[in-house]
Scaffold this motif. Structure first.
Motif, PDB file in Angstrom:
ATOM      1  N   ASN A   1       0.804  -1.239   0.000  1.00  0.00           N
ATOM      2  CA  ASN A   1       0.000   0.000   0.000  1.00  0.00           C
ATOM      3  C   ASN A   1       0.831   1.282   0.000  1.00  0.00           C
ATOM      4  O   ASN A   1       0.283   2.367   0.095  1.00  0.00           O
ATOM      5  CB  ASN A   1      -0.946  -0.003   1.215  1.00  0.00           C
ATOM      6  CG  ASN A   1      -0.197   0.018   2.553  1.00  0.00           C
ATOM      7  OD1 ASN A   1       1.035   0.025   2.589  1.00  0.00           O
ATOM      8  ND2 ASN A   1      -0.939   0.018   3.648  1.00  0.00           N
TER       9      ASN A   1
ATOM     10  N   ASP B   1      -5.868  -2.431   1.050  1.00  0.00           N
ATOM     11  CA  ASP B   1      -5.379  -3.502   1.928  1.00  0.00           C
ATOM     12  C   ASP B   1      -6.418  -4.605   2.087  1.00  0.00           C
ATOM     13  O   ASP B   1      -6.085  -5.790   2.084  1.00  0.00           O
ATOM     14  CB  ASP B   1      -5.026  -2.935   3.312  1.00  0.00           C
ATOM     15  CG  ASP B   1      -3.633  -2.306   3.314  1.00  0.00           C
ATOM     16  OD1 ASP B   1      -2.788  -2.720   2.496  1.00  0.00           O
ATOM     17  OD2 ASP B   1      -3.396  -1.407   4.133  1.00  0.00           O
TER      18      ASP B   1
ATOM     19  N   ASN C   1       7.434  -0.265  10.034  1.00  0.00           N
ATOM     20  CA  ASN C   1       6.656   0.909   9.628  1.00  0.00           C
ATOM     21  C   ASN C   1       7.136   2.064  10.507  1.00  0.00           C
ATOM     22  O   ASN C   1       7.512   3.107  10.010  1.00  0.00           O
ATOM     23  CB  ASN C   1       5.159   0.638   9.796  1.00  0.00           C
ATOM     24  CG  ASN C   1       4.279   1.713   9.172  1.00  0.00           C
ATOM     25  OD1 ASN C   1       4.790   2.748   8.744  1.00  0.00           O
ATOM     26  ND2 ASN C   1       2.985   1.510   9.126  1.00  0.00           N
TER      27      ASN C   1
ATOM     28  N   PRO D   1      -6.694   2.705  10.413  1.00  0.00           N
ATOM     29  CA  PRO D   1      -6.723   1.594   9.457  1.00  0.00           C
ATOM     30  C   PRO D   1      -7.809   0.587   9.854  1.00  0.00           C
ATOM     31  O   PRO D   1      -8.230   0.568  11.018  1.00  0.00           O
ATOM     32  CB  PRO D   1      -5.323   0.977   9.601  1.00  0.00           C
ATOM     33  CG  PRO D   1      -4.472   2.076  10.175  1.00  0.00           C
ATOM     34  CD  PRO D   1      -5.395   2.823  11.096  1.00  0.00           C
TER      35      PRO D   1
ATOM     36  N   GLU E   1      -3.142   8.994  11.849  1.00  0.00           N
ATOM     37  CA  GLU E   1      -1.880   8.740  12.546  1.00  0.00           C
ATOM     38  C   GLU E   1      -1.039   7.775  11.729  1.00  0.00           C
ATOM     39  O   GLU E   1      -1.556   6.797  11.193  1.00  0.00           O
ATOM     40  CB  GLU E   1      -2.125   8.255  13.980  1.00  0.00           C
ATOM     41  CG  GLU E   1      -3.215   7.244  14.163  1.00  0.00           C
ATOM     42  CD  GLU E   1      -2.745   5.852  13.842  1.00  0.00           C
ATOM     43  OE1 GLU E   1      -3.298   5.249  12.885  1.00  0.00           O
ATOM     44  OE2 GLU E   1      -1.819   5.345  14.502  1.00  0.00           O
ATOM     45  N   ASN E   2       0.242   8.094  11.594  1.00  0.00           N
ATOM     46  CA  ASN E   2       1.191   7.295  10.816  1.00  0.00           C
ATOM     47  C   ASN E   2       2.615   7.724  11.168  1.00  0.00           C
ATOM     48  O   ASN E   2       2.823   8.836  11.665  1.00  0.00           O
ATOM     49  CB  ASN E   2       0.958   7.512   9.307  1.00  0.00           C
ATOM     50  CG  ASN E   2       0.356   6.288   8.633  1.00  0.00           C
ATOM     51  OD1 ASN E   2       0.918   5.199   8.687  1.00  0.00           O
ATOM     52  ND2 ASN E   2      -0.794   6.468   8.015  1.00  0.00           N
TER      53      ASN E   2
ATOM     54  N   PHE F   1       5.225  -4.411   9.358  1.00  0.00           N
ATOM     55  CA  PHE F   1       4.538  -5.078   8.249  1.00  0.00           C
ATOM     56  C   PHE F   1       5.004  -6.523   8.186  1.00  0.00           C
ATOM     57  O   PHE F   1       6.176  -6.774   7.859  1.00  0.00           O
ATOM     58  CB  PHE F   1       4.891  -4.420   6.905  1.00  0.00           C
ATOM     59  CG  PHE F   1       4.380  -3.016   6.713  1.00  0.00           C
ATOM     60  CD1 PHE F   1       3.079  -2.789   6.289  1.00  0.00           C
ATOM     61  CD2 PHE F   1       5.209  -1.928   6.937  1.00  0.00           C
ATOM     62  CE1 PHE F   1       2.617  -1.491   6.088  1.00  0.00           C
ATOM     63  CE2 PHE F   1       4.747  -0.634   6.741  1.00  0.00           C
ATOM     64  CZ  PHE F   1       3.454  -0.406   6.310  1.00  0.00           C
TER      65      PHE F   1
HETATM   66  O1  X2X Z   1      -2.750   2.245   6.712  1.00  0.00           O
HETATM   67  C1  X2X Z   1      -1.817   2.803   7.297  1.00  0.00           C
HETATM   68  O2  X2X Z   1      -1.959   3.798   7.992  1.00  0.00           O
HETATM   69  C2  X2X Z   1      -0.427   2.226   7.177  1.00  0.00           C
HETATM   70  C3  X2X Z   1       0.133   2.595   5.833  1.00  0.00           C
HETATM   71  O3  X2X Z   1       0.391   2.717   8.181  1.00  0.00           O
HETATM   72  C4  X2X Z   1      -0.546   0.772   7.325  1.00  0.00           C
HETATM   73  O4  X2X Z   1      -0.379   0.019   6.407  1.00  0.00           O
HETATM   74  C5  X2X Z   1      -0.943   0.273   8.662  1.00  0.00           C
END
Ligand code: X2X
Length: 334
Positions: free
Chosen positions: A35, A74, A149, A175, A212-213, A240
């Motif tokens: 993704n 996803d 990640n 997510p 959030e990321n 991941f």
């Molecule tokens: O979907 C998200 O935020 C990401 C890119 O961090 C994941 O794949 C869990």
């Protein structure tokens, strides 16, 4: 005649490198989908890995990388790998939780204090526990070395998040994962599950205020264009799992299985270094792109989760045995 035309078509694709080895049709053409943008370390290392697999297998295994949710969200990719329509897929343990609930345990909020704890757990008994569950409960298995990640940070177009109360009622994209919804409900936000493929647009059109990321994703997916505030919360480490469809993998002869396995794990270790360096180096760049960045007191957020019964609820769901494996690496969580 058909083969000839297909071959010509493949070589004529714009922008696709024509490896000398790949010009003859490989014995195994395999699909790896994910993704993230092509510029993220995951895809940089995966592309390098595919070239190594092609060379080491002497052209027998041609692994095609499909970044940026090109083959679907996803949720779509998860059903594709389950059925064998794609061969490999990298997925957050928490999204995998829709299928294998126990996989979500690595996402417990504020669990891992640092990367030493993360890799000790994920390369140790906690990761082994989850990989066993994945193999037992699905048509997939996960390679040994989980890819990174990073620690996740909160962004918003509404306001800076400096304390848990700032999240109250905020429309937050999470997510698709029961665990993520539960965590942001515990913060009293208003979580909406949206696949990553739709996050940029959802933020741009204000379907949600925040998300959030890790910084590497905020940067490579250009979320800074549609988010003004970035709050350093480190509320969760995320990785991941590099997943394989079992039947597809079993079709490979042992020597090719070995080449694939070794290269996936090696690329994963390199990707961990890249992601960590990138996440550590991006604050200045995101500031320069116009984001207002603030730090937070993790203890306030952790206390909010505790008071909401979040740890107790998930301890019960994961069970005493699995929880003890987690705490073996993190220390007592509550
Ligand atoms: O979907 C998200 O935020 C990401 C890119 O961090 C994941 O794949 C869990």
């Amino acid at each position: 005649r058909r083969t000839l035309l297909a071959g010509t078509g493949a070589l004529a694709l714009p922008g696709v490198a024509t490896h000398a080895l790949a010009q003859n049709k490989a014995e195994f053409t395999l699909k790896y989908a994910n993704n993230l943008p092509i510029t993220h370390p995951m895809n940089v290392r995966a592309t390098e890995m595919a070239a190594a697999i092609l060379a080491e297998s002497k052209g027998r295994v041609d692994l095609k990388v499909f970044p940026s949710s090109q083959l679907g969200t996803d949720t779509d990719m998860l059903s594709q790998i389950r059925s064998g329509a794609i061969d490999y897929f990298t997925l957050s343990p928490l999204i995998l939780g829709t299928l294998v609930p126990s996989a979500q345990i690595s996402g417990v909020g504020f669990a891992f204090k640092d990367y030493n704890q993360v890799w000790a757990a994920m390369d140790g008994d906690l990761g082994a526990h989850v990989r066993k569950e994945i193999a037992a409960r699905s048509t997939m298995f996960a390679f040994d070395k989980i890819w990174d990640n990073g620690y996740r940070q909160m962004t918003s177009s509404a306001r800076a998040i400096t304390k848990p109360e700032d999240l109250k009622g905020m429309k937050m994209r999470v997510p698709p994962s029961p665990f993520w919804v539960s965590m942001f409900k515990a913060f009293e936000a208003s979580p909406a599950t949206i696949n990553f493929a739709e996050v940029y647009t959802a933020l741009q059109t204000k379907i949600v205020d925040g998300q959030e990321n890790p910084l590497a994703i905020i940067a490579t997916a250009k979320l800074f264009e549609v988010q003004q505030f970035c709050s350093i919360t480190n509320h969760m480490w995320d990785g991941f799992w590099f997943l394989a469809n079992k039947k597809s993998f079993e079709r490979l002869p042992a020597d090719l299985q070995e080449i694939v396995t070794r290269n996936v794990n090696k690329a994963g270790l390199n990707q961990r270094d890249d992601v960590r360096k990138l996440n550590d180096s991006l604050l200045g760049e995101l500031k320069a792109k116009g984001m207002a960045i603030n730090t937070t007191d993790a203890e306030l957020f952790r206390a909010k989760l505790r008071a909401a019964g979040f740890y107790a609820e998930w301890h019960k769901k994961f069970g005493d045995e699995a929880w003890a494996v987690l705490e073996k690496y993190t220390g007592k969580l509550v």
